[in-house]
Design an enzyme around this catalytic site. Structure first.
Site, short mmCIF file in Angstrom:
data_model
loop_
_atom_site.label_atom_id
_atom_site.label_comp_id
_atom_site.label_asym_id
_atom_site.label_seq_id
_atom_site.Cartn_x
_atom_site.Cartn_y
_atom_site.Cartn_z
N GLU A 259 -9.16 -10.68 -8.03
CA GLU A 259 -8.17 -9.66 -7.89
C GLU A 259 -7.04 -9.27 -8.72
O GLU A 259 -6.81 -8.45 -9.41
CB GLU A 259 -7.62 -9.45 -6.45
CG GLU A 259 -8.69 -8.99 -5.34
CD GLU A 259 -8.44 -9.17 -3.82
OE1 GLU A 259 -7.26 -9.56 -3.76
OE2 GLU A 259 -9.13 -8.97 -3.10
N PHE B 131 -15.40 3.53 7.58
CA PHE B 131 -14.15 3.77 7.08
C PHE B 131 -13.79 3.86 5.77
O PHE B 131 -12.69 3.95 5.31
CB PHE B 131 -13.00 2.83 8.25
CG PHE B 131 -13.11 1.65 7.76
CD1 PHE B 131 -12.74 0.97 6.68
CD2 PHE B 131 -13.94 0.37 8.54
CE1 PHE B 131 -12.80 -0.55 6.27
CE2 PHE B 131 -14.19 -0.96 8.30
CZ PHE B 131 -13.34 -1.22 7.19
N ASN C 56 -1.81 -0.12 7.22
CA ASN C 56 -1.27 -1.46 7.87
C ASN C 56 -0.18 -1.85 6.46
O ASN C 56 -0.11 -3.30 6.34
CB ASN C 56 -2.33 -2.39 8.09
CG ASN C 56 -3.59 -2.62 7.04
OD1 ASN C 56 -3.18 -2.23 6.07
ND2 ASN C 56 -4.30 -3.62 7.52
N ARG D 73 -1.47 -14.45 3.83
CA ARG D 73 -2.14 -13.64 4.91
C ARG D 73 -1.34 -13.95 6.29
O ARG D 73 -1.16 -12.98 7.16
CB ARG D 73 -3.41 -14.23 5.37
CG ARG D 73 -4.47 -14.01 3.94
CD ARG D 73 -5.44 -12.80 3.91
NE ARG D 73 -6.16 -12.76 4.98
CZ ARG D 73 -6.97 -11.60 5.16
NH1 ARG D 73 -6.85 -10.59 4.14
NH2 ARG D 73 -7.98 -11.65 6.01
N LYS E 34 0.82 -1.27 0.16
CA LYS E 34 0.03 0.13 -0.06
C LYS E 34 1.00 1.24 -0.02
O LYS E 34 2.24 1.11 0.12
CB LYS E 34 -0.75 -0.05 1.33
CG LYS E 34 -1.77 -1.21 1.22
CD LYS E 34 -2.80 -1.39 2.58
CE LYS E 34 -3.50 -2.38 2.40
NZ LYS E 34 -4.55 -2.50 3.64
N TYR F 229 -12.05 -2.93 -3.07
CA TYR F 229 -12.55 -2.89 -1.99
C TYR F 229 -14.18 -2.99 -1.91
O TYR F 229 -14.67 -2.60 -1.07
CB TYR F 229 -11.92 -1.84 -0.84
CG TYR F 229 -10.60 -2.08 -0.55
CD1 TYR F 229 -10.29 -3.43 0.17
CD2 TYR F 229 -9.62 -1.32 -0.62
CE1 TYR F 229 -8.90 -3.56 0.61
CE2 TYR F 229 -8.25 -1.37 0.02
CZ TYR F 229 -8.04 -2.78 0.64
OH TYR F 229 -6.81 -3.05 1.27
N ARG G 85 3.03 -7.02 9.31
CA ARG G 85 2.23 -5.77 10.00
C ARG G 85 2.53 -5.82 11.32
O ARG G 85 2.82 -4.59 12.07
CB ARG G 85 0.72 -6.14 9.81
CG ARG G 85 0.23 -5.88 8.56
CD ARG G 85 -1.31 -6.34 8.41
NE ARG G 85 -1.86 -6.09 6.94
CZ ARG G 85 -2.92 -6.64 6.51
NH1 ARG G 85 -3.52 -7.39 7.17
NH2 ARG G 85 -3.36 -6.04 5.49
N THR H 156 -5.28 -7.97 10.37
CA THR H 156 -5.63 -6.84 9.78
C THR H 156 -5.12 -5.61 10.86
O THR H 156 -4.63 -4.32 10.25
CB THR H 156 -7.28 -6.60 9.72
OG1 THR H 156 -7.60 -7.81 8.93
CG2 THR H 156 -7.53 -5.31 8.92
N HIS I 99 -1.57 -5.44 1.36
CA HIS I 99 -2.75 -6.27 1.25
C HIS I 99 -2.58 -7.51 0.64
O HIS I 99 -1.65 -7.88 0.02
CB HIS I 99 -3.55 -5.48 0.20
CG HIS I 99 -4.85 -6.48 -0.51
ND1 HIS I 99 -5.93 -6.63 0.08
CD2 HIS I 99 -4.74 -7.25 -1.54
CE1 HIS I 99 -6.70 -7.54 -0.68
NE2 HIS I 99 -5.88 -7.81 -1.64
P1 GTP Z 1 -6.39 -6.12 3.21
O1 GTP Z 1 -5.42 -7.32 2.82
O2 GTP Z 1 -6.36 -4.73 2.95
O3 GTP Z 1 -7.75 -6.67 2.35
O4 GTP Z 1 -6.88 -6.37 4.71
P2 GTP Z 1 -7.59 -7.29 5.39
O5 GTP Z 1 -8.21 -8.51 4.44
O6 GTP Z 1 -6.79 -7.61 6.73
O7 GTP Z 1 -8.93 -6.44 6.04
P3 GTP Z 1 -10.15 -5.92 5.46
O8 GTP Z 1 -10.32 -6.57 4.01
O9 GTP Z 1 -11.20 -6.40 6.23
O10 GTP Z 1 -10.11 -4.48 5.28
C1 GTP Z 1 -9.46 -3.92 4.14
C2 GTP Z 1 -8.62 -2.60 4.81
O11 GTP Z 1 -9.43 -1.71 5.34
C3 GTP Z 1 -7.72 -3.16 5.95
O12 GTP Z 1 -6.43 -3.42 5.63
C4 GTP Z 1 -7.50 -2.09 6.52
O13 GTP Z 1 -6.55 -1.01 6.02
C5 GTP Z 1 -8.66 -0.97 6.31
N1 GTP Z 1 -9.69 -1.37 7.66
C6 GTP Z 1 -10.59 -2.55 7.93
N2 GTP Z 1 -10.80 -2.44 9.05
C7 GTP Z 1 -10.84 -1.02 9.59
C8 GTP Z 1 -11.38 -0.24 10.46
O14 GTP Z 1 -11.96 -0.81 11.56
N3 GTP Z 1 -10.97 0.98 10.35
C9 GTP Z 1 -10.11 1.47 9.69
N4 GTP Z 1 -9.57 2.86 9.71
N5 GTP Z 1 -9.73 0.74 8.61
C10 GTP Z 1 -10.01 -0.45 8.31
MG MG Z 2 -9.30 -8.08 2.93
#
Ligand code: GTP
Ligand code: MG
Length: 148
Positions: free
Chosen positions: A126, A57, A112, A85, A9, A49, A102, A91, A115
């Site tokens: 994707e 958010f 973070n 992962r 990112k 997304y 992370r 996350t 992705h």
């Molecule tokens: P990705 O690998 O980026 O998809 O992350 P993930 O699969 O671990 O989490 P998810 O797909 O649920 O969320 C995508 C992204 O949204 C996360 O990596 C975070 O950057 C952001 N995100 C998720 N939950 C929150 C939250 O509660 N607050 C904020 N500010 N950002 C969030």
């Molecule tokens: Mg995700």
């Protein structure tokens, strides 16, 4: 073989962590089959997304993802979706163990670093979104040193 979509990112790129992240996937034995530095537009990020579009958010997430270039990659190998992962961590970086990307380099869920696709099905979606022209096809010489 299984494939996954991994993306550094904008914060990870800006902080100079691209090589570090690539190194961890290489060290594990996964094969890099696509890589590009990209500046995706709003529409593209909203597609990526899409399942989070109703979250509070979401606007902040899209703004963050548009704040600079990202490094888009496809990695291939046994169990790479789940393993990717695991390499990334949770996350929320504060819940991520040291030794994960992370866990080692981030504090905030909204910054973070990288992705990783969350299922084989989403990985293929994707990959199609980010690499519509396809990926490299190459059989590595070292394959029999990594797989039984
Ligand atoms: P990705 O690998 O980026 O998809 O992350 P993930 O699969 O671990 O989490 P998810 O797909 O649920 O969320 C995508 C992204 O949204 C996360 O990596 C975070 O950057 C952001 N995100 C998720 N939950 C929150 C939250 O509660 N607050 C904020 N500010 N950002 C969030
Ligand atoms: Mg995700």
């Amino acid at each position: 073989t299984e494939r996954t979509y991994i993306m550094v990112k904008p914060d990870g790129v800006e902080r100079g962590l691209v090589g570090e992240i690539i190194k961890r996937f290489e060290n594990k034995g996964f094969q890099l089959i696509a890589l590009e530095l990209k500046t995706p537009d709003q529409e593209h990020l909203e597609k990526h997304y899409a399942d989070l579009s109703s979250k509070p958010f979401f606007p902040g997430l899209i703004k963050y993802m548009k704040s600079g270039p990202v490094v888009a990659m496809v990695w291939k190998g046994k169990g790479v979706v789940k393993a990717g992962r695991v390499l990334l961590g949770e996350t929320n970086p504060l819940a991520s163990l040291p030794g994960t990307i992370r866990g080692d380099f981030a504090l905030d869920v909204g910054r973070n670093i990288a992705h990783g696709s969350d299922s084989v099905e989403n990985a293929e979606k994707e990959i199609a979104l980010w690499f519509p022209k396809g990926v490299v096809h190459h059989d590595r010489v070292i394959e029999k040193l990594i797989y039984e």
